[in-house]
Motif scaffolding. Structure first.
Motif, mmCIF file in Angstrom:
data_model
loop_
_atom_site.group_PDB
_atom_site.id
_atom_site.type_symbol
_atom_site.label_atom_id
_atom_site.label_comp_id
_atom_site.label_asym_id
_atom_site.label_seq_id
_atom_site.Cartn_x
_atom_site.Cartn_y
_atom_site.Cartn_z
ATOM 1 N N ASP A 47 0.832 -1.211 0.000
ATOM 2 C CA ASP A 47 0.000 0.000 0.000
ATOM 3 C C ASP A 47 0.867 1.262 0.000
ATOM 4 O O ASP A 47 0.516 2.256 -0.640
ATOM 5 C CB ASP A 47 -0.932 0.013 1.224
ATOM 6 N N VAL A 60 2.274 1.764 -3.565
ATOM 7 C CA VAL A 60 1.229 2.294 -4.451
ATOM 8 C C VAL A 60 0.928 3.753 -4.102
ATOM 9 O O VAL A 60 0.718 4.588 -4.982
ATOM 10 C CB VAL A 60 -0.048 1.425 -4.357
ATOM 11 N N VAL A 82 -2.737 2.444 -11.677
ATOM 12 C CA VAL A 82 -1.872 1.311 -11.326
ATOM 13 C C VAL A 82 -2.732 0.078 -11.044
ATOM 14 O O VAL A 82 -3.764 0.181 -10.373
ATOM 15 C CB VAL A 82 -0.991 1.653 -10.105
ATOM 16 N N PHE A 83 -2.328 -1.046 -11.600
ATOM 17 C CA PHE A 83 -2.972 -2.335 -11.344
ATOM 18 C C PHE A 83 -2.044 -3.158 -10.461
ATOM 19 O O PHE A 83 -0.836 -3.213 -10.725
ATOM 20 C CB PHE A 83 -3.256 -3.059 -12.665
ATOM 21 N N VAL A 84 -2.602 -3.756 -9.433
ATOM 22 C CA VAL A 84 -1.815 -4.579 -8.507
ATOM 23 C C VAL A 84 -2.325 -6.012 -8.626
ATOM 24 O O VAL A 84 -3.456 -6.317 -8.246
ATOM 25 C CB VAL A 84 -1.963 -4.078 -7.061
ATOM 26 N N ILE A 85 -1.472 -6.867 -9.176
ATOM 27 C CA ILE A 85 -1.924 -8.212 -9.539
ATOM 28 C C ILE A 85 -1.247 -9.267 -8.670
ATOM 29 O O ILE A 85 -0.015 -9.356 -8.612
ATOM 30 C CB ILE A 85 -1.625 -8.474 -11.026
ATOM 31 N N THR A 86 -2.085 -10.053 -7.982
ATOM 32 C CA THR A 86 -1.570 -11.217 -7.251
ATOM 33 C C THR A 86 -2.176 -12.508 -7.809
ATOM 34 O O THR A 86 -1.713 -13.592 -7.465
ATOM 35 C CB THR A 86 -1.885 -11.117 -5.737
ATOM 36 N N ASN A 87 -3.178 -12.387 -8.650
ATOM 37 C CA ASN A 87 -3.808 -13.562 -9.260
ATOM 38 C C ASN A 87 -2.780 -14.340 -10.080
ATOM 39 O O ASN A 87 -2.241 -13.817 -11.065
ATOM 40 C CB ASN A 87 -4.968 -13.087 -10.140
#
Lengths: 211, 211
Positions: free
Chosen positions: B28, B31, B48-53
């Motif tokens: 966080d 970002v 901004v894209f935060v990707i954990t998938n």
């Protein structure tokens, strides 16, 4: 102080106290942050000019829509990016890399061949768009470092690039100006922006999480 | 730790320890650094894209020349810039600015008219070149913040932008991908770069002082 607090503290200073100069030790740290910033393939395709000459600063005011911050700041940094990639430029930095890392002479040959194949077949303006972007990362690093040292800055794009290029003879060096960064100390009583709230889009509009 | 020491500590991580996740509190903050970075006229023309998938990360590996860091990192950040300036986008942020700063309704009318006059008469690709540059400042801020928190990052441009755009449906949002930023913790034993010297041009080649 956490860096994030420094980021909240900083703002685009609109009025400098021209009597306050930034200590050279701090200026050196700000420039060093730009120097060690990451760049694509490590090519470091830009340079920084540090201007304290008042006559030159005044001329740049005229090239920057009369913005007096350029004259009143302590030091004016100019970020200038390579106008193109060349074989010599790519070879220079990888010769240095080979030496510093004590690698065999041909260690980076295949890699630099790939870079040359990619970059040397593109128009200069496509390459300049790329070198300029790298300069922006370093520009961010310099602003961040200054904030961490409580030195004020004004990130600036609003100037006539060609005029600044001429004033600094940048074309002789194969460079084109990208951004200006006045640094110094805010004039709290006369800066109209200093007490206005920093406005950004809220987190929920800015960030998308995909889990 | 001084920020400059964090900048010296950081490097473009080439191998992540996929078992180590970055705490959400730190993600966080990284970002947030991007969110509060400065942008031209305060337009903040990117997201901004935060990707954990993991499935999506694996698909992005394929769009990034098979670079496994995208799969192995803890969180993948994608910086995506506006594909163009529009009157709506300019009005949105200045409506927010008017409210937050408690200004009269027409306070920024002349200013936003000037911005619209400048930006809305230019081709989309010229405007995208400009929005992308702003995203690079925030990219720098995010890298800086991560370094200050001892979180590793890999600044990346080497991917097929159009494929990432499709995977994230960016065109629906009027966005185009600009950079990737895997974050996580280095795998010291398996990262070939971790013990190699950071190489930059020396100060005398990088900086010109005009006093």
């Amino acid at each position: 102080m956490e860096l994030l607090d420094a980021f909240k503290w900083r703002y685009a200073t609109k009025k400098y106290d021209s009597t306050k100069k930034v200590d050279q030790v701090l200026v050196d740290k700000i420039v060093e942050a730009a120097r060690i910033a990451p760049t694509s393939s490590g090519l470091q395709p830009f340079e920084v000019f540090v201007i304290t000459n008042q006559e030159l600063k005044n001329k740049i005011v005229a090239a920057a829509n009369g913005q007096e911050i350029v004259a009143d700041c302590s030091h004016l940094l100019v970020f200038a990016a390579w106008d193109n990639y060349t074989a010599e430029r790519i070879d220079q930095i990888y010769a240095l890399t080979t030496t510093r890392r004590e690698q065999p002479a041909d260690r980076y040959k295949a890699y630099t061949d790939r870079l040359k194949n990619m970059y040397l077949n593109r128009p200069a303006e496509v390459n300049f768009a790329h070198t300029a972007r790298q300069a922006y990362i370093a520009f961010g690093f310099a602003i961040a470092e200054a904030a961490s040292l409580k030195v004020d800055t004004t990130p600036m794009e609003g100037f006539v690039n060609e005029e600044v290029d001429k004033l600094l003879n940048l074309s002789d060096k194969g460079l084109k100006s990208v951004t200006l960064l006045p640094i110094g100390y805010r004039d709290e009583t006369n800066d109209w922006l200093v007490n206005l709230r920093k406005v950004r889009n809220p987190r929920e509009k800015f960030v998308t999480e995909i889990a």
